[in-house]
Design an enzyme around this catalytic site. Structure first.
Site, PDB file in Angstrom:
ATOM      1  N   ASP A 405       0.855  -1.184   0.000  1.00  0.00           N
ATOM      2  CA  ASP A 405       0.000   0.000   0.000  1.00  0.00           C
ATOM      3  C   ASP A 405       0.895   1.239   0.000  1.00  0.00           C
ATOM      4  OD1 ASP A 405      -2.318   1.488   0.138  1.00  0.00           O
ATOM      5  OD2 ASP A 405      -2.724   1.077   2.249  1.00  0.00           O
ATOM      6  N   GLU A 408       2.567   4.858  -4.163  1.00  0.00           N
ATOM      7  CA  GLU A 408       2.507   5.734  -5.351  1.00  0.00           C
ATOM      8  C   GLU A 408       3.834   6.450  -5.649  1.00  0.00           C
ATOM      9  OE1 GLU A 408      -1.078   4.301  -4.334  1.00  0.00           O
ATOM     10  OE2 GLU A 408       0.106   5.527  -2.988  1.00  0.00           O
ATOM     11  N   ASP A 483      -8.714   3.691  -2.527  1.00  0.00           N
ATOM     12  CA  ASP A 483      -9.651   4.113  -1.479  1.00  0.00           C
ATOM     13  C   ASP A 483     -10.921   4.717  -2.071  1.00  0.00           C
ATOM     14  OD1 ASP A 483      -7.762   3.251   0.281  1.00  0.00           O
ATOM     15  OD2 ASP A 483      -6.942   5.237   0.702  1.00  0.00           O
TER      16      ASP A 483
END
Length: 798
Positions: A405, A408, A483
């Protein structure tokens, strides 16, 4: 087309006339008198690479996206020079390169236009950073449609849209919000029944404009790097998607349990809570294969540690969960807490493995543990180190999967949400700034994680899931769409994102069922489960801060609906596994939008809701509240309503009534759908027979079933079973032939066949040209026959 470039592109620079050209085997180099070089490389007759440089030479040719194990080759390549252009011809297309300005046109062998440059290649000097902003403008034709680009939260057809590629942590993103978590700079164009693809392999921040700014122009550009794109000719969309997926690579087969149902929340802790959740699944008989531990399982959010308070003996807990059929998946983020007593931080510091700013110090950013440094996953040495860190988690504690997670990479408390652009990266020896490495950071983290789990899980198969990804990430990892929000609009978005990801080479993807942010109503959760079980990756996940989001949080009716649909998914596991086999081997997307299924039918070009699950099941979710049915479009062919078994003719729109515990589901006429018995988890039961649901058709149809040991690598040595069932229906006869490839012997001995829609009463049964009694095949006079699994031909005569 005459274009006034001074008005349209003020300040931009353009190639001038070609002064020479050379050919080196499969590549043709065109040199202009202002130092531009165009390199055209024929990889296949239908796939051509275009690479431009403005400096008179090419930099090192390196890409994380391209699968180097894929072989390419062409049947024909001819280069000829005419008065005003050069012509490159393969056995599928011809490429015209204009002498006076380097503009390119691509045509089929009949001269029909596939894709033409408008301005073509041009550039703007980037004085702030150095290098160029590289640009490409193509002619967009009237009625042309566009698809692809990964997880964009917008209409499936991208016509009229402008989109941005910059991997971004977009918590609670909204419809049409740009950019999102993933970067897949690949699109599919469709006009005049001809499909083609363009893959712009440039990792800088990039943009695509599909006739948004100017009606008949499609353009793409990037803030740096090269103008480097691959053109792929169809003419079928399936050819384009398959070729692109071969180019950027396919995953290995996942273990079958990963295709089961997964349960996740931020966060399940302590151990007693985890056991309470898993116990409730077994008590309510809702099948489930995986339980996830979010960041709270760690000691102060330090990766590769366990909270002694919440999980005093993780090895014992993981073993106990495994005994009950639950595989444990844990989260690992890239941020390594700055803490001199933390072993992972100390190792990274000693080995100098963290990302640095341009002027020397380590890049420091706030994430969950507080101040962190971040490994440079673009350094092969760092990836090797990172892979080794999984030894304890996987080998000793027994964790079965890892969830990456925040990669990015996400950074808190800064307006950009990510690293400063001056951060330096190794980029596998091609040193660069974060401007170039940003979009591949998440993929390289997932790659390093995959290599670690594969090493320590062997001889079992690894399982990795990532939030951020660049083209080619599918070789290492599954993904989810980030999300999302518990709204009906997000249910619509999730449906489109999954279809788009499948067309973009990343098949093993799902959404957070029910929505991550906020709290779904009971009805919304039920409708999301009904869709989510038809996505390749199937997981409920929520932030947990607005209430509970387990299936039993919404009352008995939703428990029953969840159980019904999750059970259906588990019954369809051999069908889903077969879809995966075809994806892994042939690059066939597991979910097919209607336009992919029938691009010649103009009605499919703007459909968003309906999709084909595998090859033969049509799914149409209910996407609004209080609906007991919906209008939908059935594509060409005849389709059986799964719930009523009524046959409906396709290529038309119709109203389909359903109950709350149903969504419109149709099965293609002639399909043979394989099913397993309902299990609470993969491997719980020994499969005693394979069920085949046969949907009668007057005519011919082929179906397939792939099976193996459900884990491990024996399938690579030929120990698999790939059965092709050929159905031939006549007025008073039904013939089913079976052909098997592979050496795997299934444990079951018989196949149970259920006949649906048979228009005649069976009077005789022949197996392999021998007449058999009704009793020997347990024929009940109605619809069920049980036969030996190795039959070659079953002949039913009315």
């Amino acid at each position: 087309m005459i274009i006034n470039t001074e008005l349209e592109y003020k300040g931009d620079l353009f190639p001038s006339k070609i002064v020479s050209y050379t050919q080196e085997v499969d590549s043709i180099f065109f040199n202009t008198d202002n130092n531009v070089i165009l390199k055209v490389t024929v990889l296949r007759d239908s796939m051509i690479r275009f690479r431009f440089t403005t400096k008179g030479y090419f930099s090192n040719d390196f890409s994380y996206a391209i699968d180097k194990s894929q072989s390419h080759g062409y049947n024909n390549l001819e280069v000829s020079e005419e008065k005003d252009h050069f012509k490159i011809k393969t056995s599928k297309v011809s490429v015209i390169v204009q002498k006076h300005d380097l503009r390119v046109g691509i045509y089929d062998l009949d001269g029909k236009t596939i894709l033409e440059d408008e301005i073509g290649f041009h550039w703007e000097e980037n004085y702030e950073y150095g290098g160029n902003i590289v640009k490409m403008s193509k002619v967009s034709r009237d009625g042309e449609s566009f698809y692809g680009l990964g997880d964009k939260a917008t209409h499936l057809n991208l016509k009229g849209k402008r989109l941005e590629n910059w991997a971004t942590d977009q918590y609670a993103f909204s419809k049409d919000q740009e950019p999102l978590y993933k970067v897949v700079p690949f699109y599919i164009g469709l006009h005049d029944d001809v499909s083609y693809g363009v893959f712009f392999d440039n990792t800088f921040r990039s943009y695509f404009d599909f006739a948004h700014e100017r009606k008949n122009v499609t353009s793409f550009w990037a803030d740096g790097g090269e103008m480097n794109y691959y053109f792929i000719y169809g003419p079928k969309m399936s050819d384009v998607v398959k070729t692109y997926t071969h180019l950027t690579g396919k995953p290995e087969l996942p273990p079958l349990w990963t295709l089961g149902y997964h349960q996740c929340k931020w966060s399940y802790y302590p151990e007693s809570k985890v056991k309470e959740i898993t116990g409730k699944f077994r008590e309510l008989q809702i099948p489930c294969d995986a339980i996830y531990l979010d960041i709270d399982y760690m000691e102060g959010f330090r990766c590769f540690t366990w909270s002694k308070e919440y999980f005093p003996d993780p090895k014992r807990m993981v073993a106990e969960l495994a005994k009950d059929g639950f595989k444990t998946v844990v989260i690992i983020d890239p941020g390594i807490k700055i803490d001199k007593d933390y072993w992972v931080y100390k190792e990274g510091l000693e080995k100098d493995y963290f990302c640095k700013r341009a002027d020397g110090p380590y890049m420091k950013g706030k994430v969950w543990p507080g101040d962190c440094n971040f490994p440079d996953y673009t350094n092969p040495e760092v990836r090797e180190w990172w892979a080794g860190l999984f030894k304890e988690l996987v080998s000793e504690i027994g964790v079965k999967g890892v969830w990456n997670d925040m990669n990015e990479p996400a950074v808190m408390e800064v307006p950009t949400k990510t690293f400063p652009l001056d951060v330096r990266h190794n980029y596998d020896g091609n040193n660069c700034s974060h401007r170039k490495a940003h979009n591949v950071y998440g993929t390289q983290m997932a790659r390093a994680t995959y290599e670690g789990i594969k090493r320590f899980a062997y001889p079992k198969r690894p399982f990795v899931i990532t939030r951020s990804a660049y083209s080619g990430a599918q070789r290492y990892t599954s993904s989810w769409t980030g999300d999302n929000v518990a709204t009906w609009e997000h249910l619509w978005i999730a449906n489109i994102q999954m279809q788009r990801m499948s067309m973009s080479g990343m098949g093993f993807t799902g959404s957070d069922i029910g929505g991550f942010a906020e709290q779904p109503s009971a009805e919304l959760y039920a409708r999301w489960i009904q869709l989510g079980v038809f996505h390749p990756f199937c997981r409920t996940h929520s932030s947990g801060h607005h209430g509970e989001q387990e299936p039993w949080s919404f009352g008995d009716e939703v428990i029953d609906i969840t159980r019904k649909f999750v059970e259906l998914r588990y019954q369809l596991l051999p069908y889903l596994y077969t879809m995966f086999w075809q994806y892994v081997n042939d690059g066939v997307p597991m979910l097919k939008p209607l336009v992919y299924f029938d691009q010649e039918d103009k009605q499919t070009h703007y459909r968003t809701d309906e999709f084909i699950f595998g090859n033969q099941i049509l799914v149409c979710p209910i996407l609004e509240p209080n609906a007991l049915g919906r209008r939908m479009y059935l594509p060409q062919g005849n389709w059986y309503n799964y719930w009523t078994q009524e046959v409906v003719k396709g290529k038309r729109e119709l109203w389909v009534a359903t109950d709350f515990d149903q969504i419109p589901l149709f099965v293609k006429e002639g399909a043979i759908i394989p099913k397993y018995p309902i299990q609470q988890y993969v491997g719980e039961l020994e499969i005693v027979d394979l069920s085949l649901e046969v949907f009668y058709k007057l005519g011919k149809e082929k179906s397939h079933v792939y099976e193996d040991a459900q884990d491990g690598y024996d399938y690579n040595k030929g120990r698999y079973s790939y059965k092709t069932f050929s159905l031939n229906g006549k007025d008073k006869e039904l013939i089913i032939q079976q052909h098997k490839e592979g050496d795997f012997e299934t444990l079951y001995k018989t196949i149970k066949i259920s006949l649906i829609g048979l228009p005649f009463k069976i009077k005789e049964i022949e197996i392999d040209n021998e007449k058999v009694s009704f009793e020997s095949v347990s024929y009940d006079g109605n619809c069920c026959i049980t036969v030996d699994k190795d039959f070659t031909e079953l002949h039913l005569i009315g």
